[in-house]
Design a protein around this motif. Structure first.
Motif, PDB file in Angstrom:
ATOM      1  N   TYR A   1       1.178   4.131  -2.610  1.00 56.80           N
ATOM      2  CA  TYR A   1       1.177   5.589  -2.194  1.00 56.80           C
ATOM      3  C   TYR A   1       2.278   6.512  -2.749  1.00 56.80           C
ATOM      4  O   TYR A   1       2.065   7.378  -3.628  1.00 56.80           O
ATOM      5  N   THR A  52      -7.441   1.916   1.748  1.00 58.35           N
ATOM      6  CA  THR A  52      -6.576   1.766   0.812  1.00 58.35           C
ATOM      7  C   THR A  52      -6.760   2.871  -0.041  1.00 58.35           C
ATOM      8  O   THR A  52      -5.934   3.712  -0.685  1.00 58.35           O
ATOM      9  N   THR A  56      -5.745   6.432   1.122  1.00 55.83           N
ATOM     10  CA  THR A  56      -4.086   6.297   1.100  1.00 55.83           C
ATOM     11  C   THR A  56      -3.510   6.823  -0.304  1.00 55.83           C
ATOM     12  O   THR A  56      -2.640   7.488  -0.349  1.00 55.83           O
ATOM     13  N   LEU A  88       0.933  -1.262   0.002  1.00 61.57           N
ATOM     14  CA  LEU A  88      -0.044  -0.006  -0.006  1.00 61.57           C
ATOM     15  C   LEU A  88       0.863   1.176  -0.099  1.00 61.57           C
ATOM     16  O   LEU A  88       0.633   2.208  -0.799  1.00 61.57           O
TER      17      LEU A  88
END
Length: 202
Positions: A69, A117, A120, A65
């Motif tokens: 980002y 998710t 982010t 994740l």
């Protein structure tokens, strides 16, 4: 080797800094930089414990994740370069608004791994836009005094980054990890309002 040569200019040293600081748009830009960088790093410094504790995202998924980002940030940086050429003030205020929305969204709905998710990745996109948008805004405030503006902007941003991490840490210690995200959201929202309400040539 591939870039065109630029003739050196005589350094102005610190002599121009007071004049630059009297520039209204520079003042707005520096205040915006303080707010957005404090907000960003108050919140992002503590995103990992939030995603671990609140979103229940384990280490393997969290690594992916955070990579996402970064990739979203790269795309945001490219988009930001395009956007500032169209409407600079809207680009800066819109970037701050997206970071604010993402931080608030994560704080409110972050107990869902899917929502966490999405927020982010949106946050990464917004933060990718931020450096080029803020730097361009600052440079446009005093295009004939770029060295002084650059020195002020970089110094202010670095101090704000450290201050943001400190403020976020104090908030986490006393109010829990989600409070850092709320601080980030509030600071980014204030940045959006400040720049959006500013006047003058953009």
């Amino acid at each position: 080797m591939l870039l065109p040569s630029i003739k050196p200019q005589q350094s102005s040293g610190l002599a121009q800094v007071p004049a630059v600081l009297r520039n209204r748009k520079t003042q707005v830009g520096l205040l915006a930089a303080v707010l957005i960088f404090i907000g960003q790093f108050a919140a992002y410094t503590y995103i990992t414990p939030f995603l671990n504790r609140v979103s229940h995202i384990d280490a393997a998924v969290l690594s992916a994740l955070l990579l996402g980002y970064g990739i979203a940030g790269f795309i945001g940086n490219l988009f930001g370069g395009w956007a500032v050429g169209r409407n600079l003030r809207l680009s800066v205020s819109g970037t701050a608004a997206l970071i604010s929305l993402s931080a608030f969204g994560l704080a409110i709905t972050g107990d869902s791994a899917l929502a966490a998710t999405i927020w982010t990745l949106a946050w990464g996109f917004g933060f990718g836009m931020l450096p080029i948008a803020m730097q361009t805004y600052m440079f446009s405030s005093a295009p004939d005094q770029l060295e002084s503006v650059a020195a002020l902007f970089v110094s202010t941003a670095q101090l704000a980054i450290g201050a943001g991490a400190l403020v976020g840490g104090l908030a986490v210690d006393h109010f829990g990890v989600a409070s850092a995200l709320v601080i980030g959201g509030v600071a980014a929202l204030l940045t959006a309002l400040l720049v959006g309400a500013s006047t003058g040539k953009q």
